[in-house]
Design a protein around this motif. Structure first.
Motif, short mmCIF file in Angstrom:
data_model
loop_
_atom_site.label_atom_id
_atom_site.label_comp_id
_atom_site.label_asym_id
_atom_site.label_seq_id
_atom_site.Cartn_x
_atom_site.Cartn_y
_atom_site.Cartn_z
N SER B 138 0.81 -1.22 0.00
CA SER B 138 0.00 0.00 0.00
C SER B 138 0.84 1.27 0.00
O SER B 138 0.37 2.32 -0.42
N THR B 202 -8.40 9.12 8.65
CA THR B 202 -7.93 7.98 7.87
C THR B 202 -8.87 7.61 6.74
O THR B 202 -8.53 6.79 5.89
N ILE B 233 -1.80 7.04 1.95
CA ILE B 233 -2.66 5.89 2.23
C ILE B 233 -3.20 5.95 3.66
O ILE B 233 -4.30 5.50 3.94
N GLY B 236 -6.30 7.59 3.70
CA GLY B 236 -7.35 6.90 2.96
C GLY B 236 -7.22 6.98 1.45
O GLY B 236 -7.92 6.28 0.73
N LEU B 421 6.98 -3.31 10.30
CA LEU B 421 5.88 -4.27 10.46
C LEU B 421 6.35 -5.57 11.10
O LEU B 421 5.57 -6.50 11.22
N ARG B 440 2.69 3.40 10.40
CA ARG B 440 1.48 2.81 10.99
C ARG B 440 1.68 2.52 12.46
O ARG B 440 2.70 1.96 12.85
N PHE B 442 -0.81 0.84 14.16
CA PHE B 442 -1.88 -0.10 14.45
C PHE B 442 -1.51 -1.01 15.62
O PHE B 442 -0.34 -1.30 15.85
N ARG B 445 1.29 -3.74 15.41
CA ARG B 445 2.03 -3.56 14.17
C ARG B 445 3.52 -3.86 14.33
O ARG B 445 4.15 -4.46 13.48
#
Ligand code: SF4
Lengths: 200, 480
Positions: B138, B202, B233, B236, B421, B440, B442, B445
């Motif tokens: 992405s 996002t 990204i 979004g 990641l 990221r 997340f 992650r």
């Protein structure tokens, strides 16, 4: 790809918003070189939460998942679609989907249905006890209680899903047009049409 | 013929349409395809099963990055060291075998040119302005910094591009993010993009391709533009793009894959012609004042959870929307943060400087500038600097930056995705924080239970020194 025209059965009432691809399939599952077996890793972290719907035997093998806004946001990993497929899912219903995810889902024969939040709320309720019916032909979602929701779908996607058409094969049918474009580009945009062969 | 004014995106799009279907879906030609080990094995498997070939191996470049350990790759005798994790080893060797099988150029893990795909593409001049560029990742949006229309694709699409050099796409809507003025001293492109993601959210760019416009981007280096576009990204958007200009041409000239001679002149003429026409309209426009932007960090588990470093951890009640309140509550619990805590009171045990967002030479320089002559704080247990490619590594070493970094007590590693990641052994332990220059934050992650705070390389270096979230401007004198 399996043709898909009609999905009927239990729907997992997940409902969560902004479910990202790391939630659908955590990165440590991406090390596979095959498309199968990812269902085990699907929603791995959610499955450890108390009372989560994914370990509820009522929803085992359910073909439908109901989620909240922006489902599938995050990475482009297609493993998310493969994981859902491997769980037995054929359809995801949510108010909205991330672009990449819905593309990946479609390419693997998973139907993504976008419905307004009110409809989602109602379907979440129905899914507690009853099956849900998704008909791609007529583009409607219905319940045994006379609820009826129409949904939109791109006509090309619909055609491919109904007939189980593989996109690569469809495109290679246009190889003449691709070659024509390449000829045109070779003279018009030569710097894009090739890479320098001598490069390291 | 007078044409309707068009945006940069629309011009690139129009130049690449091979076929337009009745329903508006277009078959779009792809000029450059980057391939890495994680999202390609199933695509090659698909080609094999169907007996298909790669249409344009010459427009395809394969390089391993995600799984590679960032520790030494060859031993003292020059022998390649084995990869400990059998699954990682399997993915890496699949790429190494698939590339020559299909006639694709392959950069090996032990080559000096190896690096993160999104660092390698621009660095090699493989990524070009006005090109359509895809990769099964992405953050391909990154290459928009060079003026390309670049976006991430899934594995079935990887297979589609390998077989046909095209993709079936629908044209996106256009969005302008305009930032005029000057970034304040100490505010970097990373702070800017974190701020932008915080503003648009996002999902703010879903369905759009963003063009970053305004004097801030015009004055920005190509590396800075790559950082900004990289995180489109996170807002979004499928892609983000900055119009190519003299800065871009200067950056590209002479790179291995960049056009040469007559082709170069033709390229420049075309690249100049694709800028957005005066009077072209965007479907959505966001205007941000550069003066509003402070060094920025994230507090939660979504990249939109941004806050200026001088601020406090927000309370869930401060958000208008009920679902965001709920998300904030869950985030704060995961992050182990109390609302109202001053950010600069938050202690951090791990530092990761790297990833396709921030691992280029300017990033390493920015970090080294802060680290110079200082020592890592005692509470910082693990601090790694991972260059984006072997060439970045080489350049940094030539400038002596590696010594500054190791003298400060941080580790200087081999190139790859690393803790971005955590597919390789570089992971943040559960329950611990990491000041990370990646993209990221997340849940999980950077490893199960890891707590990520996103920030710029200078800010992450400052955290390494103080052991807590820090305003880099308090630590080093910043020249205007
Ligand atoms: S550095 Fe991180 S975001 Fe970039 S390509 Fe690698 S894993 Fe993806």
């Amino acid at each position: 790809m399996e043709p898909i025209s009609h999905v009927n059965g239990a729907a997992i009432p997940f409902g969560r918003k902004n479910v990202d691809t790391d939630v659908i399939i955590p990165a440590h599952w991406l090390k596979t070189i095959s498309r199968e077996g990812l269902g085990q890793g699907a929603f791995e972290a959610v499955k450890t939460e108390d009372g989560n719907v994914f370990v509820d035997p009522q929803y085992e093998g359910a073909p439908i998942l109901i989620a909240g806004d922006n489902f599938g946001c995050g990475s482009s990993r297609e493993h998310a679609a493969w994981a859902l497929l491997d769980m037995g899912l054929k359809c995801v219903i949510a108010p909205s989907f991330s672009d990449i995810f819905s593309g990946n889902a479609f390419k693997n024969g998973i139907l993504t249905v976008a419905l307004p939040q009110e409809a989602i709320d109602r379907l979440m309720e129905v899914a507690q006890t009853d099956p849900i019916d998704v008909d791609l032909e007529t583009q409607t979602v219905t319940t045994p209680f006379q609820d009826r929701y129409a949904f939109e779908i791109d006509s090309f996607r619909k055609h491919c899903l109904l007939n189980g058409l593989d996109e690569v094969g469809l495109t290679l049918g246009k190889v003449g047009k691709i070659a024509e474009y390449e000829d045109k580009a070779a003279s018009g945009l030569p710097f894009l049409a090739k890479t320098v062969a001598s490069a390291a | 013929m007078t044409e309707n004014p068009r945006t940069l995106y629309e011009k690139i799009w129009d130049a690449h349409v091979v076929d337009r279907q009745e329903d508006g879906t277009c078959l779009v030609y792809i000029d450059r395809h980057l391939v890495h080990e994680v999202t390609s094995p199933q695509a090659f498997e698909g080609l094999r099963v169907a007996g298909r070939k790669v249409r344009r191996p010459d427009l395809t470049l394969a390089v391993p990055d995600h799984n590679l350990p960032t520790t030494a790759r060859i031993d003292a005798d020059g022998k390649e060291l084995p990869i400990a994790d059998p699954q990682s080893a399997q993915q890496l060797s699949a790429l190494k075998a698939n590339a020559p099988d299909f006639g694709i150029r392959y950069i090996d893990a032990t080559d000096r040119e190896q690096g993160i795909v999104h660092v390698v593409g621009p660095e090699q001049g493989f990524s070009l302005p006005g090109a359509t560029i895809v990769c099964g990742d992405s953050h391909t949006a990154c290459h928009g910094g060079i003026g390309a229309l670049a976006f991430g694709i899934g594995t079935t699409e990887v297979e589609h591009v390998l077989a046909s050099q095209t993709l079936l796409l629908r044209q996106s809507k256009t969005m302008e993010v305009r930032v005029d003025g000057d970034l304040s001293p100490g505010v970097t492109p990373k702070d800017l993009i974190l701020h932008i993601v915080g503003v648009i959210g996002t999902a703010g760019g879903t369905g759009y391709v963003i063009e970053y416009r305004g004097s801030v981007f015009e004055k920005m280096s190509v590396e800075g533009r790559l950082t900004v576009c990289n995180m489109s990204i996170e807002g979004g958007a499928r892609a983000g793009i900055v119009a190519p200009d003299e800065t871009t041409f200067e950056y590209l000239k002479g790179r291995p894959y960049a056009p040469k001679g007559e082709d170069w002149d033709k390229a420049i003429a075309w690249w100049k012609s694709i800028a957005t026409d005066p009077g072209a309209s965007f479907d959505k426009s966001v205007v941000i004042d550069a003066a509003d932007i402070q060094p920025t960090v994230t507090w939660g588990t979504s990249p939109e959870d941004t806050v200026a470093i001088g601020g406090v951890v927000p309370s869930p009640e401060s958000f208008a929307d009920a679902s965001k309140q709920q998300a904030a509550k869950v985030s704060l619990e995961y992050m182990g943060l109390e609302p109202g805590t001053k950010l600069t009171d938050v202690e951090v045990e791990n530092i990761f400087i790297g990833s396709c967002t921030n691992s280029r030479i300017e990033d390493i320089r920015a970090a080294a500038k802060v680290l110079k002559g200082r020592k890592k704080a005692a509470n910082v247990k693990w601090a790694i600097v991972v260059p984006g490619s072997g060439l970045v590594k080489q350049q940094a070493e030539a400038e002596g930056l590696d010594r500054i970094i190791t003298d400060a007590g941080l580790e200087w590693r081999e190139p790859g995705c690393s803790a971005c990641l955590a597919m390789n052994p570089d992971k943040v332990p559960a329950g611990e924080r990491c000041a990370s220059t990646s993209n990221r934050n997340f849940t999980g992650r950077q490893g199960p239970g890891s707590r990520t705070h996103l920030m710029s390389p200078a800010m992450a270096a400052a955290v390494a020194i103080t052991g807590r979230l820090t305003d880099v401007r308090d630590l080093v004198e910043i020249q205007a």
